[in-house]
Design an enzyme around this catalytic site. Structure first.
Site, short mmCIF file in Angstrom:
data_model
loop_
_atom_site.label_atom_id
_atom_site.label_comp_id
_atom_site.label_asym_id
_atom_site.label_seq_id
_atom_site.Cartn_x
_atom_site.Cartn_y
_atom_site.Cartn_z
N ASN A 40 66.36 5.74 -82.59
CA ASN A 40 66.23 5.00 -81.33
C ASN A 40 64.77 4.59 -81.21
OD1 ASN A 40 65.65 4.39 -78.58
ND2 ASN A 40 67.55 5.38 -77.95
N GLU A 68 68.40 0.82 -79.07
CA GLU A 68 67.46 0.39 -78.02
C GLU A 68 66.45 -0.62 -78.56
OE1 GLU A 68 66.23 2.33 -74.17
OE2 GLU A 68 66.32 4.07 -75.51
N ASP A 110 72.39 7.21 -81.03
CA ASP A 110 72.01 7.96 -79.84
C ASP A 110 73.27 8.14 -78.99
OD1 ASP A 110 71.08 8.92 -77.44
OD2 ASP A 110 69.57 7.37 -77.15
N ASN A 140 73.54 10.26 -76.47
CA ASN A 140 73.21 10.65 -75.11
C ASN A 140 74.06 11.83 -74.62
OD1 ASN A 140 70.95 9.34 -73.89
ND2 ASN A 140 72.07 7.40 -73.96
N ASP A 189 70.63 12.65 -80.69
CA ASP A 189 70.86 11.68 -81.76
C ASP A 189 71.65 12.39 -82.86
OD1 ASP A 189 68.83 9.32 -80.97
OD2 ASP A 189 67.91 11.28 -80.58
N ASP A 208 60.21 7.77 -77.79
CA ASP A 208 60.43 9.13 -77.31
C ASP A 208 61.50 9.85 -78.14
OD1 ASP A 208 62.31 7.38 -76.28
OD2 ASP A 208 61.99 7.92 -74.19
N HIS A 209 62.10 9.15 -79.11
CA HIS A 209 63.02 9.75 -80.06
C HIS A 209 62.33 9.92 -81.41
CE1 HIS A 209 66.95 9.01 -77.87
NE2 HIS A 209 66.11 8.26 -77.17
#
Length: 275
Positions: A7, A34, A147, A149, A218, A247-248
């Protein structure tokens, strides 16, 4: 062969990070999420300069998924999940690459919960489960990566008691994830690291990365024929510490060319099994 999911949290803004990681890790196939870029703003030229071809499903400012390959042509089979005709969010792309059918996905966040965003997340998950069942039943080598989530268990989240009301940790979402696995998919990372605290996401706030206060959201799921070839699965956590990074962190699996040999049961194990 190394296949990764990442991501990128904005492919154009994080392009130097993505290109650096591609050059260092040199994965053979990559699934991205993303993108946060419309179709015409995908940086294809820069990615091709590193030897990758790409297909992508863009969307202005939000979402967006892609598949990159340096090991053969990408034969796109689907973009978008079936089941909701007016769903215009770019969250799923699917292609055959080098003998593997890969579904790249970015499952909705779902917050705030309850509410319409959470309802959409649950509907999207149901559509994924239904589509995945059809893929699984083909018997082909299939991978679902991206991802999701969702933190499936307490081991997948730092201080789980703080996430009880979050859509990523909701009982309905965790249950949906395990219904997906129950079709016969293998969670590659957890299979090779069954009791390990291992995260793929670290918030930008509260110094989360330095404190190792993360989430495992993930995932790479493998059909049986790919699970038999699973040689390694890791998270490139250090990438999360790079300047202006996502941030991943990237997650990857290494697949052997041939299925691993299954150890023949010994006489003593056969006796033990019969007791």
């Amino acid at each position: 062969m190394i296949i990764a999911t990442y991501n990128v949290n904005g492919i154009n803004g994080r392009l130097p990070v993505l290109l650096r990681w591609l050059a260092e890790r040199q994965p053979d196939i990559v699934v991205l999420q993303e993108l946060k870029a419309p179709q015409e703003k995908f940086p294809l030229s820069a990615i091709r300069d590193l030897g990758y071809d790409a297909i992508w499903h863009g969307q202005k400012s939000w979402n967006g998924v892609a598949i990159l390959s340096r090991v053969g042509e990408i034969h796109e089979t689907r973009r978008g999940l079936p089941g909701e005709v007016d769903d215009n969010q770019s969250r799923y792309i699917e292609a055959a690459v080098n003998g593997i059918l890969i579904g790249g996905l970015y499952l909705p966040n779902g917050n705030p919960r309850p509410g319409p965003k959470f309802d959409y997340k649950l509907r999207w998950f149901e559509r994924l489960i239904e589509h995945a069942a059809g893929l699984f039943e083909t018997g082909l080598p299939v991978m679902l990566a991206g991802d999701f989530n969702v933190m499936p268990t307490d081991l997948d989240v730092y201080k789980p008691e703080r996430w009880l009301n979050d859509a990523l940790f909701a009982p309905e979402v965790k249950a949906a994830y395990f219904r997906l696995l129950d079709q016969g998919w293998t969670d590659a990372l957890r299979t090779l690291h069954p009791g390990e605290i291992i995260y793929t996401f670290f918030d930008y706030f509260r110094n989360a990365y330095a404190r190792n206060a993360g989430l495992r959201i993930d995932h790479i799921l493998l059909s049986p024929t790919l699970a038999d070839r699973l040689a390694d699965a890791q998270v490139d956590v250090e990438v999360r510490g790079w300047e202006k990074t996502s941030d991943h962190a990237p997650v990857w699996v290494q697949l052997a060319e041939k299925p691993k040999r299954r150890r023949k049961p010994t006489a003593s194990s056969q006796v033990g099994a019969s007791l």
